[in-house]
Design a protein around this motif. Structure first.
Motif, mmCIF file in Angstrom:
data_model
loop_
_atom_site.group_PDB
_atom_site.id
_atom_site.type_symbol
_atom_site.label_atom_id
_atom_site.label_comp_id
_atom_site.label_asym_id
_atom_site.label_seq_id
_atom_site.Cartn_x
_atom_site.Cartn_y
_atom_site.Cartn_z
ATOM 1 N N TRP A 12 44.927 37.776 18.134
ATOM 2 C CA TRP A 12 45.347 38.976 18.853
ATOM 3 C C TRP A 12 45.692 38.725 20.315
ATOM 4 O O TRP A 12 46.738 39.148 20.794
ATOM 5 N N ARG A 13 44.835 38.075 21.040
ATOM 6 C CA ARG A 13 44.970 37.978 22.492
ATOM 7 C C ARG A 13 46.305 37.406 22.969
ATOM 8 O O ARG A 13 46.939 37.982 23.865
ATOM 9 N N PRO A 14 46.806 36.282 22.400
ATOM 10 C CA PRO A 14 48.093 35.759 22.883
ATOM 11 C C PRO A 14 49.238 36.761 22.710
ATOM 12 O O PRO A 14 50.072 36.924 23.612
ATOM 13 N N SER A 15 49.293 37.435 21.547
ATOM 14 C CA SER A 15 50.355 38.419 21.305
ATOM 15 C C SER A 15 50.212 39.621 22.228
ATOM 16 O O SER A 15 51.202 40.156 22.740
ATOM 17 N N TRP A 16 48.983 40.049 22.452
ATOM 18 C CA TRP A 16 48.733 41.206 23.312
ATOM 19 C C TRP A 16 49.110 40.895 24.758
ATOM 20 O O TRP A 16 49.773 41.705 25.423
ATOM 21 N N ASN A 17 48.703 39.745 25.241
ATOM 22 C CA ASN A 17 49.020 39.388 26.630
ATOM 23 C C ASN A 17 50.517 39.317 26.857
ATOM 24 O O ASN A 17 51.024 39.718 27.919
ATOM 25 N N ALA A 18 51.245 38.812 25.866
ATOM 26 C CA ALA A 18 52.707 38.743 25.998
ATOM 27 C C ALA A 18 53.313 40.143 25.971
ATOM 28 O O ALA A 18 54.247 40.441 26.740
ATOM 29 N N ALA A 19 52.767 41.020 25.119
ATOM 30 C CA ALA A 19 53.328 42.368 24.986
ATOM 31 C C ALA A 19 53.150 43.197 26.247
ATOM 32 O O ALA A 19 54.076 43.888 26.687
ATOM 33 N N ILE A 20 51.970 43.142 26.860
ATOM 34 C CA ILE A 20 51.709 44.009 28.009
ATOM 35 C C ILE A 20 52.427 43.551 29.279
ATOM 36 O O ILE A 20 52.390 44.253 30.294
ATOM 37 N N GLU A 21 53.106 42.407 29.220
ATOM 38 C CA GLU A 21 53.954 41.990 30.333
ATOM 39 C C GLU A 21 55.358 42.572 30.224
ATOM 40 O O GLU A 21 56.165 42.436 31.149
ATOM 41 N N SER A 22 55.639 43.237 29.098
ATOM 42 C CA SER A 22 56.967 43.798 28.859
ATOM 43 C C SER A 22 57.042 45.237 29.352
ATOM 44 O O SER A 22 56.280 46.094 28.892
ATOM 45 N N MET A 38 47.334 44.412 14.525
ATOM 46 C CA MET A 38 48.524 44.700 15.319
ATOM 47 C C MET A 38 49.201 43.426 15.815
ATOM 48 O O MET A 38 50.315 43.465 16.333
ATOM 49 N N SER A 39 48.555 42.281 15.639
ATOM 50 C CA SER A 39 49.009 41.036 16.255
ATOM 51 C C SER A 39 50.467 40.715 15.959
ATOM 52 O O SER A 39 51.267 40.482 16.868
ATOM 53 N N TRP A 40 50.839 40.676 14.685
ATOM 54 C CA TRP A 40 52.219 40.308 14.331
ATOM 55 C C TRP A 40 53.216 41.342 14.840
ATOM 56 O O TRP A 40 54.279 40.999 15.364
ATOM 57 N N ASN A 41 52.851 42.617 14.727
ATOM 58 C CA ASN A 41 53.750 43.697 15.127
ATOM 59 C C ASN A 41 54.049 43.691 16.615
ATOM 60 O O ASN A 41 55.111 44.139 17.040
ATOM 61 N N LEU A 42 53.115 43.177 17.408
ATOM 62 C CA LEU A 42 53.315 43.157 18.856
ATOM 63 C C LEU A 42 54.544 42.343 19.257
ATOM 64 O O LEU A 42 55.173 42.637 20.271
ATOM 65 N N GLY A 43 54.886 41.348 18.460
ATOM 66 C CA GLY A 43 56.005 40.497 18.812
ATOM 67 C C GLY A 43 57.345 40.938 18.274
ATOM 68 O O GLY A 43 58.388 40.416 18.702
ATOM 69 N N VAL A 44 57.342 41.891 17.327
ATOM 70 C CA VAL A 44 58.611 42.236 16.667
ATOM 71 C C VAL A 44 58.880 43.742 16.621
ATOM 72 O O VAL A 44 59.831 44.176 15.980
ATOM 73 N N TRP A 45 58.088 44.545 17.314
ATOM 74 C CA TRP A 45 58.229 45.988 17.192
ATOM 75 C C TRP A 45 59.577 46.494 17.674
ATOM 76 O O TRP A 45 60.081 47.524 17.188
ATOM 77 N N GLU A 46 60.206 45.789 18.597
ATOM 78 C CA GLU A 46 61.523 46.220 19.088
ATOM 79 C C GLU A 46 62.635 45.902 18.100
ATOM 80 O O GLU A 46 63.677 46.556 18.090
ATOM 81 N N GLN A 47 62.426 44.903 17.241
ATOM 82 C CA GLN A 47 63.461 44.496 16.298
ATOM 83 C C GLN A 47 63.378 45.234 14.957
ATOM 84 O O GLN A 47 64.377 45.373 14.263
#
Length: 318
Positions: free
Chosen positions: A160-170, A288-297
């Motif tokens: 979770w943490r790596p995906s979350w940290n990347a998402a909240i920078e967007s 939510m981990s996987w979805n954090l990286g692709v929710w815009e697509q």
């Protein structure tokens, strides 16, 4: 034909002979790869046509190099009459991955014409059967790892943490979901490992759990029943680490609890609500981990992300 393909064909023949008919004669077999899952293990789907007493029929089977945990879980559960696919491995027991042939349970299912309410009710009863049948039997399953504090930490920090940290920078992510929700999820995540200690320590509700009950691992068989597949993440731990993913309404919870009580396990209401809510918050974060990286697509990924966020911030018993 390679040695590997001979091994696969022999295993498929043995599987059909054991679970379909000992008189089956294979006429043809067509094999195609299936999209890789999270573990990136090659899966092959085999469509086989065969004869039994002069009558032609067909079946679909799947082969993969499965973990010892998955092979053992499937074998045990099938012998108990649980809703899992039949499977066969002709290799000696080993803790390494080895070839297994598995029933393709939804091969002939028409997902456009299903009674979803009826199937969801059957699903939670089937899950309660697995939990109730294996409650308190850890000594019979020394091969299965437990859900302990380190397991939870690994899920949180590695998945979770790596995906979350990347998402909240967007900026787009912040604009879409809002700082209040983001802050609330952060707060839950900061304490969830400690919060789950009560579930880890309460062994009265420990049993074999699937531990990865995302929708892709719950399939409809023959348009009328629900089967659980892919037991690679199986663990021994609190049943609450399974049920929030499959019980999103109070009616489903009531049916699950009624089915579990038939095995002699009645959980006090206050305790049930507390444990369910804790597990729901954790599972919402984890999935939510996987979805954090692709929710815009992908719109479906965005919808799932919202669902998992709701599990964290508004669990069923909130």
């Amino acid at each position: 034909m390679s040695k590997e393909s001979i091994t696969v064909q022999q295993l498929i023949e043995q599987t059909i002979n054991q679970y379909v008919s000992s008189d089956a004669h294979i006429l043809s077999m067509e094999s195609n790869p299936i999209q890789l899952g999270l573990q990136a293990v090659e899966l092959l789907r085999h469509h086989i046509e065969f004869l039994v007493n002069g009558v032609q029929n067909d079946i679909s089977l799947i082969t993969k190099n499965a973990t010892f945990i998955e092979r053992s879980a499937l074998s045990r559960l099938f012998s108990q009459g649980a809703n899992v696919p039949f499977s066969l491995s002709n290799e000696p027991p080993t803790e390494d991955r080895s070839l297994i042939c598995i029933q393709d349970v939804d091969y002939q299912t028409d997902y456009s014409h299903l009674d979803m309410d009826l199937l969801q009710n059957k699903e939670v009863r089937a899950l309660a059967y697995i939990h109730g049948t294996n409650m308190g039997l850890k000594k019979e399953m020394l091969w299965i790892p437990t859900v302990d504090r380190n397991h939870i930490i690994g899920m949180m920090e590695n998945r979770w943490r790596p995906s979350w940290n990347a998402a909240i920078e967007s900026p787009a992510f912040i604009e879409e979901f809002g700082l209040p929700i983001i802050s609330e999820i952060e707060a839950v995540a900061s304490s969830i490992v400690d919060d789950l200690e009560v579930l880890i320590r309460d062994e009265h509700m420990h049993t074999m759990i699937h531990n990865d009950l995302n929708p892709g691992n719950v399939l409809v068989h023959n348009n009328e029943d629900v089967y659980f597949i892919d037991w690679e993440e199986a663990r021994y731990g609190s049943l609450f680490f399974d049920i929030p993913l499959r019980c999103s309404h109070m009616r489903q919870v009531d049916i699950y609890r009624e089915a579990l009580s038939s095995h002699g396990y009645d959980i006090p209401q206050d305790q049930f609500e507390n444990y369910f809510s804790l597990a729901s918050r954790y599972l919402g974060i984890r999935y939510m981990s996987w979805n954090l990286g692709v929710w815009e697509q992908h719109s479906y990924a965005k919808d799932d992300l919202k669902k998992y966020m709701k599990m964290v911030t508004q669990p069923l018993f909130s």
